[in-house]
Design an enzyme around this catalytic site. Sequence first.
Site, PDB file in Angstrom:
ATOM      1  N   TYR A 151       0.810  -1.218   0.000  1.00 48.39           N
ATOM      2  CA  TYR A 151       0.000   0.000   0.000  1.00 48.39           C
ATOM      3  C   TYR A 151       0.844   1.268   0.000  1.00 48.39           C
ATOM      4  CZ  TYR A 151       1.104  -0.509   4.950  1.00 48.39           C
ATOM      5  OH  TYR A 151       1.768  -0.683   6.139  1.00 48.39           O
ATOM      6  N   GLU A 157      10.288  -4.579   7.505  1.00 47.17           N
ATOM      7  CA  GLU A 157       9.182  -3.894   8.170  1.00 47.17           C
ATOM      8  C   GLU A 157       9.256  -3.937   9.698  1.00 47.17           C
ATOM      9  OE1 GLU A 157       7.186  -2.074   6.338  1.00 47.17           O
ATOM     10  OE2 GLU A 157       8.014  -2.841   4.469  1.00 47.17           O
TER      11      GLU A 157
END
Length: 188
Positions: free
Chosen positions: A20, A95
């Site tokens: 995203y 991440e």
Amino acid sequence: MTVPAPPPLDADGALYVFAYGSLIWRPGFAYTGMHPALLRGFHRRFCIWSRRYRGTPEAPGLVLGLDRGGSCRGVAFRVPEADAAAVLDYLQEREMPPSEEAVYERRVLRVTLLDSGREVRAVAFVADRTRASYCRPEAPAAAATIARGRGQMGCNREYLLNTVAHLRAMGVRDAGLDRIAALLPPPG
């Protein structure tokens, strides 16, 4: 010795990764398919302080997270089963690096592939609202923070503008990101 959990594969035997933000334009892993996708129940938002990648401890930047509510158009990358474990290891390091405070929760969520209408299970990184790095700045404050943010991965402004440009190339307009981009002061 703990045996690692098997990768969360979809019924078709592949791993799907929902992107995203920067994963859209810099995934960093090989994939066999890239599908426009829709995730319901979460939206894209600058809601995480970045003290390393897009800022510093003295001058934090902001990065995107999936925050609860709404929906989010992005990309679902299809990864063959043979590469799934290595891709998950890479994403875990990227991440949620062990030396940093965890800011995301890795989840397996249902996303709709917009090119086929098929629903798949996909790994996604959701903002962890319990962390000190979680924030919800209004657009003017976000734009000011992003304008001055610079970290290990570069300038925060470029992160925002690259994401907006790639979303537009996919035919996606994100009103929240467009508003922040419009509020950025001229570079200089």
